[in-house]
Motif scaffolding. Structure first.
Motif, PDB file in Angstrom:
ATOM      1  N   ASP A  50       0.814  -1.215   0.000  1.00  0.00           N
ATOM      2  CA  ASP A  50       0.000   0.000   0.000  1.00  0.00           C
ATOM      3  C   ASP A  50       0.853   1.273   0.000  1.00  0.00           C
ATOM      4  O   ASP A  50       0.303   2.383   0.069  1.00  0.00           O
ATOM      5  N   PHE A  51       2.159   1.123  -0.085  1.00  0.00           N
ATOM      6  CA  PHE A  51       3.047   2.279  -0.007  1.00  0.00           C
ATOM      7  C   PHE A  51       2.743   3.309  -1.090  1.00  0.00           C
ATOM      8  O   PHE A  51       2.569   4.497  -0.803  1.00  0.00           O
ATOM      9  N   ASP A  52       2.670   2.884  -2.343  1.00  0.00           N
ATOM     10  CA  ASP A  52       2.410   3.826  -3.441  1.00  0.00           C
ATOM     11  C   ASP A  52       1.070   4.533  -3.256  1.00  0.00           C
ATOM     12  O   ASP A  52       0.958   5.738  -3.503  1.00  0.00           O
ATOM     13  N   ASP A  53       0.064   3.794  -2.813  1.00  0.00           N
ATOM     14  CA  ASP A  53      -1.248   4.396  -2.567  1.00  0.00           C
ATOM     15  C   ASP A  53      -1.178   5.423  -1.436  1.00  0.00           C
ATOM     16  O   ASP A  53      -1.846   6.462  -1.488  1.00  0.00           O
ATOM     17  N   SER A  54      -0.384   5.126  -0.411  1.00  0.00           N
ATOM     18  CA  SER A  54      -0.270   6.066   0.709  1.00  0.00           C
ATOM     19  C   SER A  54       0.436   7.355   0.269  1.00  0.00           C
ATOM     20  O   SER A  54       0.020   8.451   0.650  1.00  0.00           O
ATOM     21  N   ILE A  55       1.464   7.212  -0.552  1.00  0.00           N
ATOM     22  CA  ILE A  55       2.165   8.406  -1.071  1.00  0.00           C
ATOM     23  C   ILE A  55       1.207   9.224  -1.937  1.00  0.00           C
ATOM     24  O   ILE A  55       1.146  10.453  -1.832  1.00  0.00           O
ATOM     25  N   TYR A  56       0.456   8.550  -2.782  1.00  0.00           N
ATOM     26  CA  TYR A  56      -0.510   9.242  -3.642  1.00  0.00           C
ATOM     27  C   TYR A  56      -1.537   9.986  -2.784  1.00  0.00           C
ATOM     28  O   TYR A  56      -1.864  11.140  -3.054  1.00  0.00           O
ATOM     29  N   PHE A  57      -2.049   9.319  -1.741  1.00  0.00           N
ATOM     30  CA  PHE A  57      -3.026   9.945  -0.856  1.00  0.00           C
ATOM     31  C   PHE A  57      -2.459  11.234  -0.265  1.00  0.00           C
ATOM     32  O   PHE A  57      -3.130  12.274  -0.258  1.00  0.00           O
ATOM     33  N   VAL A  58      -1.229  11.166   0.220  1.00  0.00           N
ATOM     34  CA  VAL A  58      -0.613  12.342   0.850  1.00  0.00           C
ATOM     35  C   VAL A  58      -0.440  13.467  -0.171  1.00  0.00           C
ATOM     36  O   VAL A  58      -0.786  14.621   0.092  1.00  0.00           O
ATOM     37  N   LYS A  59       0.063  13.130  -1.334  1.00  0.00           N
ATOM     38  CA  LYS A  59       0.318  14.170  -2.349  1.00  0.00           C
ATOM     39  C   LYS A  59      -0.975  14.813  -2.852  1.00  0.00           C
ATOM     40  O   LYS A  59      -0.972  15.968  -3.256  1.00  0.00           O
ATOM     41  N   GLU A  60      -2.064  14.078  -2.828  1.00  0.00           N
ATOM     42  CA  GLU A  60      -3.341  14.600  -3.321  1.00  0.00           C
ATOM     43  C   GLU A  60      -4.272  15.060  -2.192  1.00  0.00           C
ATOM     44  O   GLU A  60      -5.395  15.465  -2.454  1.00  0.00           O
ATOM     45  N   PHE A  61      -3.797  14.999  -0.959  1.00  0.00           N
ATOM     46  CA  PHE A  61      -4.632  15.344   0.192  1.00  0.00           C
ATOM     47  C   PHE A  61      -5.127  16.779   0.106  1.00  0.00           C
ATOM     48  O   PHE A  61      -4.361  17.703  -0.170  1.00  0.00           O
ATOM     49  N   ARG A  62      -6.447  16.909   0.355  1.00  0.00           N
ATOM     50  CA  ARG A  62      -7.066  18.239   0.423  1.00  0.00           C
ATOM     51  C   ARG A  62      -7.888  18.285   1.689  1.00  0.00           C
ATOM     52  O   ARG A  62      -8.819  17.498   1.873  1.00  0.00           O
ATOM     53  N   PRO A  63      -7.580  19.203   2.598  1.00  0.00           N
ATOM     54  CA  PRO A  63      -8.305  19.274   3.865  1.00  0.00           C
ATOM     55  C   PRO A  63      -9.800  19.533   3.669  1.00  0.00           C
ATOM     56  O   PRO A  63     -10.619  19.093   4.472  1.00  0.00           O
ATOM     57  N   GLU A  64     -10.151  20.204   2.582  1.00  0.00           N
ATOM     58  CA  GLU A  64     -11.555  20.515   2.325  1.00  0.00           C
ATOM     59  C   GLU A  64     -12.407  19.245   2.227  1.00  0.00           C
ATOM     60  O   GLU A  64     -13.609  19.270   2.496  1.00  0.00           O
ATOM     61  N   ASP A  65     -11.778  18.146   1.818  1.00  0.00           N
ATOM     62  CA  ASP A  65     -12.507  16.890   1.698  1.00  0.00           C
ATOM     63  C   ASP A  65     -12.877  16.305   3.061  1.00  0.00           C
ATOM     64  O   ASP A  65     -13.705  15.390   3.137  1.00  0.00           O
ATOM     65  N   TYR A  66     -12.277  16.824   4.132  1.00  0.00           N
ATOM     66  CA  TYR A  66     -12.481  16.243   5.463  1.00  0.00           C
ATOM     67  C   TYR A  66     -13.059  17.239   6.487  1.00  0.00           C
ATOM     68  O   TYR A  66     -13.206  16.904   7.639  1.00  0.00           O
ATOM     69  N   ILE A  67     -13.319  18.425   6.041  1.00  0.00           N
ATOM     70  CA  ILE A  67     -13.836  19.433   6.991  1.00  0.00           C
ATOM     71  C   ILE A  67     -15.335  19.528   6.849  1.00  0.00           C
ATOM     72  O   ILE A  67     -15.919  19.419   5.851  1.00  0.00           O
TER      73      ILE A  67
END
Length: 143
Positions: free
Chosen positions: A126-143
């Motif tokens: 899951d390493f590549d997926d975790s890196i992708y998640f971090v690079k594409e993370f947008r706080p707006e999706d979780y607020i």
């Protein structure tokens, strides 16, 4: 010219019949050997597939290496700073506080996404997926 004695013919036929019986017996023995080899091949193939599945299960359960953990930490660090720079100037008093807030949010959502208590428990697959998640993370999706 030699003439075949009629009394010798039965001996000739019996030799041919005996040779034919031996040939048939050899054929049956060879058939049994070939069948055995085929079965051994099937057994070995089945065992190899079993071992490959077990190896894959082990690979799938192995967690991140130290180097991968460092790369993930670096990605989170970089992403949290980038997100903060998009909203505040580095001289703003809230800059460091906001970097920390985003960093904690990324770590928290990452652990939830991969169902782990610690980010270091993320599986290597899951390493590549975790890196992708971090690079594409947008706080707006979780607020």
């Amino acid at each position: 010219m030699t003439l075949i004695n009629p009394n010798q013919q039965p001996d000739f036929l019996s030799v041919v019949e005996k040779q034919m019986q031996l040939t048939e017996a050899q054929g049956m023995a060879i058939r049994g050997l070939v069948d055995g080899i085929k079965q051994m091949h099937l057994d070995v193939t089945e065992k190899v597939e079993e071992v490959q599945m077990m190896v894959q299960e082990v690979r799938d359960s192995v967690t991140l290496t130290d180097a991968e953990c460092y790369q993930l930490q670096d990605a989170v660090r970089t992403r949290s700073i980038t997100l903060t720079k998009d909203r505040y100037k580095e001289t703003d008093g809230k800059f460091n506080e906001t970097v920390g807030k985003y960093r904690r949010m990324i770590w928290s959502k990452l652990k939830v996404l991969f169902s782990v208590a610690k980010y270091s428990h993320i599986r290597r697959i899951d390493f590549d997926d975790s890196i992708y998640f971090v690079k594409e993370f947008r706080p707006e999706d979780y607020i």
